[in-house]
Each structure stands twice: as C-alpha cells, then as structure tokens.
Design an enzyme around this catalytic site. Structure first.
Site, PDB file in Angstrom:
ATOM      1  N   ASN A 197       0.806  -1.224   0.000  1.00 13.40           N
ATOM      2  CA  ASN A 197       0.000   0.000   0.000  1.00 13.40           C
ATOM      3  C   ASN A 197       0.838   1.273   0.000  1.00 13.40           C
ATOM      4  OD1 ASN A 197      -2.667   1.553   0.816  1.00 13.40           O
ATOM      5  ND2 ASN A 197      -1.125   2.120   2.338  1.00 13.40           N
TER       6      ASN A 197
ATOM      7  N   TYR B  35       4.612   9.347 -11.259  1.00  8.82           N
ATOM      8  CA  TYR B  35       3.495   8.744 -10.527  1.00  8.82           C
ATOM      9  C   TYR B  35       2.666   7.854 -11.454  1.00  8.82           C
ATOM     10  CZ  TYR B  35      -0.599   8.303  -7.531  1.00  8.82           C
ATOM     11  OH  TYR B  35      -1.627   7.797  -6.769  1.00  8.82           O
TER      12      TYR B  35
ATOM     13  N   LYS C 290       2.439   3.727 -11.305  1.00  4.50           N
ATOM     14  CA  LYS C 290       1.162   3.055 -11.066  1.00  4.50           C
ATOM     15  C   LYS C 290       0.790   2.131 -12.235  1.00  4.50           C
ATOM     16  CE  LYS C 290       0.148   4.713  -6.991  1.00  4.50           C
ATOM     17  NZ  LYS C 290       0.091   3.838  -5.798  1.00  4.50           N
TER      18      LYS C 290
ATOM     19  N   VAL D   5      -8.753   9.504  -3.076  1.00  9.08           N
ATOM     20  CA  VAL D   5      -9.235   9.019  -1.779  1.00  9.08           C
ATOM     21  C   VAL D   5      -8.978  10.102  -0.738  1.00  9.08           C
ATOM     22  CG1 VAL D   5      -9.115   7.154  -0.081  1.00  9.08           C
ATOM     23  CG2 VAL D   5      -8.613   6.673  -2.488  1.00  9.08           C
ATOM     24  N   ASP D   6      -9.894  10.269   0.176  1.00  5.72           N
ATOM     25  CA  ASP D   6      -9.784  11.307   1.198  1.00  5.72           C
ATOM     26  C   ASP D   6      -8.734  10.904   2.226  1.00  5.72           C
ATOM     27  OD1 ASP D   6     -10.112  13.478   2.803  1.00  5.72           O
ATOM     28  OD2 ASP D   6     -12.100  12.927   3.543  1.00  5.72           O
TER      29      ASP D   6
END
Length: 275
Positions: free
Chosen positions: A105, A171, A175, A204-205
């Site tokens: 993660n 990035y 990914k 995502v918050d």
C-alpha cells in the site's frame, strides 16, 4: 480477536500502515480476524511537499488495531530498502507465527517535484511494491498454504492522467508499472495457490490528497489540460473514503475471492470508464 471472522488465524503484512488507506486496511482486516504486521517509513522524503506519516501516526494505528482485539507488530522501514523491509517483516512473522496476506500500500505523490520527484515516486510506488512482494514470497511459499497479495495502484495506473512535470509523470508510470508486476506475479505464484490482484482507486480522502499542495496541483493540471478541477469521477462524488478501499482489499484477500487472481479492480467512482 474475533473468533469467527473470515480472516481468523491469518496474518496480514501492510505497508504504509501509519495512516490513510493503510490504517483503514489494517483496521478492517483486523476486524475480520487477522493479526497485522504494520510497516511505515514515518519519515519525510525531501521531494514530497506535504507531510508524511509520523511515529505517532503509526502508534495510533497500533491502538486502533488492538481495539479490535487483534494482535499487531509495527515497525518503521523504508520500502525502498529491501533488507530493512525484510527485517521488519521477519520481526512480525517471528512474533505472529505466519504470513497469509500482503497489502503493498505504501505510496507517495510528489507532483511538480521535477527529476527528484520522478526518482522518488518510482522508487517508492513501483520498486517498493516489488520489494514488498519479494520479501514476502519465501515465507508464503514455504508455508505451502497459499495466500493473497494485493497491490495498491491507482486509476492513474489505467489512464493517462496528470501534467507534464516529471514527478507527475513518474506517478502515472509507476502506477502503470504495478499492473505489470501484478500480472507477472499472478502467473509466477499461481502454482503455490498465491493470488495476486491490484486495486485502482480514484482520489481518496487521505492526507496525500487532502492537502493544500495537492489541491493546487489539481488546479494547475485542470488549467493546463482544460480538465475538471476535481478528479472527474462519473459518480457524483469528488473522492472516495479509505473504508471503500479497505472493503475491496478485505474481499480480495478473503475466501469469497478464492479463485480471483490477475485482476485489476477499479474502486474509482467510474473515472476509468468515463475517460
């Protein structure tokens, strides 16, 4: 620890576990019965313009996991350092006895950080994922009980998003690279009944998104590409919540998904389909 949860008796190794998605994943898998090996850098990387997690954040994850009744072994390690990561994992295995689940993660988003951003984001978001799987393979194969590995990618791993800065390009490239790793590992580890899948969130918050630097970067990209100032999701939400990603992880690592491997799973409010 829950005695009848779907993950009872299993141990999960989670990187980037001090806050955000990693913390939510640790709490959810613990609530489902798993014990947790939690790792985070807990140190700043110079090219990252927003604050990274701290030792206090990791301590809070420990408390929240223990509140579920699960056991947890937490340590600081840099996913870019394979030897340090292996040592942190082994400390957890020594105490908890086994390894069944891996959630790679840990990630950073050093957008608009130039050449340093490119190097750091590829090292963390791609090489770090590779290291995470590599240090876990020997134990999982030796156990002979199969297992599940989830690589956290991004919607940016499926579509060409971001501006022309090297940090942003790195990035997106990293990914996308996670998808290749996932597919290769899924084939390589299938004979050992170890499943490998990737999850691709929209925004995502988390502190990685919910900070002034990232908001300004999104505004810059929107102006540069004449794109939406938000993430451009199809569903009427600007961002999803950490629990949405944790729920997807919990399903993929459970026996409900026992024959699911080599799959890219968008949890993206429709952004990939819309693009």
């Amino acid at each position: 620890m829950p005695t009848d949860g779907p993950l009872t008796g299993k141990v999960a190794f989670i990187t980037g576990a001090a806050r955000g998605q990693g913390r939510a994943e640790a709490i959810r898998l613990a609530a489902d019965g798993a014990d947790i090996i939690a790792v985070d850098l807990c140190h700043q990387i110079a090219s990252v313009p927003y604050p990274l997690a701290t030792p206090d954040d990791l301590a809070e994850t420990v408390k929240l996991v223990e509140d579920t009744g699960a056991r947890i072994v937490a340590g600081q390690a840099d996913v870019r350092d394979e030897a340090a990561l292996a040592s942190a994992l082994q400390a957890g295995v020594d105490e908890l006895g086994r390894l069944d689940i891996v959630v790679a993660n840990a990630g950073i988003a050093p957008m608009q950080s130039g050449a340093d951003g490119w190097r750091d984001v590829v090292d963390v978001n791609l090489t770090g994922v590779h290291h995470t799987v590599e240090v876990a393979i020997p134990t999982m194969v030796e156990q002979g009980d199969g297992g599940s590995i989830v690589l956290i990618s991004s919607a940016a791993g499926l579509i060409g998003v971001g501006g022309g800065d090297r940090g942003s390009l790195g990035y997106t490239a990293a990914k996308h690279g996670v998808v290749g790793l996932m597919r290769a590992y899924a084939n390589f580890l299938a004979p050992h009944s170890i499943r490998v899948n990737s999850i691709h969130p929209t925004g995502v918050d988390t502190p990685m998104i919910n900070n002034e630097f990232t908001r300004q970067w999104l505004k810059h990209v929107a102006e540069e590409l004449n794109a939406p100032t938000d993430f451009g999701n199809a569903l009427p939400v600007q961002v999803v919540q950490v629990e949405d990603i944790a729920n997807a992880v919990a399903w993929l690592v459970s026996d409900q998904a026992r024959y699911v491997t080599g799959v890219i799973l968008p949890v993206d409010a429709g952004i990939v389909n819309k693009r």
